[in-house]
Scaffold this motif. Structure first.
Motif: not given
Length: 224
Positions: A91-97, A158-163
């Motif tokens: 439920i989180s993203v990495t890099g610039i996202d 909202l971010v990264g194409g996923k919840v």
């Protein structure tokens, strides 16, 4: 304080901010004990609690598996939880996202929380309901929803194409304010269709349903 669970979470049975963190804990499968403060007795301002949160508000969290680390402010807690306990980035993203994720958490904290809280206070709880004040905060609720709509009309999340926590963080205030505090004839699905569909999908998640079932049970017990 019991240390049988991974976390102790201080909250309130009704306050929206207090229910943002349990959603994330459930999504990550982390164990926690809920400690509800009685605001009518001033427990949130008592030394027994302000030793954890000097601001005297909820939520605050104690991580018993990280040297009893204490954090307060819900978006700081949420960021900590995914940074330390979401290694697979479910439920989180990495890099610039990650910075876009943080951007939305800041927007939630500054853009959604305060005006939605004020709209709820004046529409539902305040004995006085100044028309100009109500109009101001109701307009701000709609402005924030329009910001979300401008993005969600073009993408599912909202971010990264996923919840992610960026989406999940908005649930409690949207759910609390939109039915009662905007205006009597407000049609969420008609005015903000993409945002309404997004909120519906989020609210249907099993973790969110579990948290809100507990909340409903606790509120029902208060009203007996």
């Amino acid at each position: 304080m019991s240390h049988g669970k991974h976390f102790t979470l201080f909250g309130h049975k009704k306050a929206p901010n207090a229910w943002r963190v349990p959603i994330i804990l459930e999504e990550l499968g982390l164990s926690y004990e809920l400690v509800f403060l009685d605001f009518t007795k001033g427990e949130h301002k008592a030394p027994e609690y302000t030793k954890y949160n000097p601001n005297g508000r909820v939520p605050a969290i104690v991580d018993h598996k990280n040297d009893d680390l204490v954090l307060w402010e819900s978006d700081a807690i949420i960021t900590y939880l995914v940074d330390f306990y979401d290694p697979e980035h479910t439920i989180s993203v990495t890099g610039i996202d990650k910075y876009f994720q943080l951007q939305w958490l800041f927007f939630q904290a500054s853009g959604q929380g305060p005006p939605f809280g004020n709209a709820a206070w004046y529409a539902i709880f305040s004995p006085e309901k100044p028309p100009a004040v109500l109009a101001r905060f109701r307009a701000e609720v709609k402005r924030v929803l329009a910001v979300l709509e401008s993005v969600l009309a073009n993408q599912e999340w909202l971010v990264g194409g996923k919840v992610t926590v960026a989406d999940l963080s908005f649930i409690p205030w949207n759910n609390f304010v939109i039915p009662d505090a905007v205006e009597p004839d407000f049609d969420f699905e008609k005015e903000f269709p993409a945002t309404a569909a997004w909120h519906k999908k989020l609210f249907e998640r099993p973790t969110v349903q579990k948290v809100y079932a507990l909340r409903a049970e606790l509120i029902a017990s208060m009203n007996k």
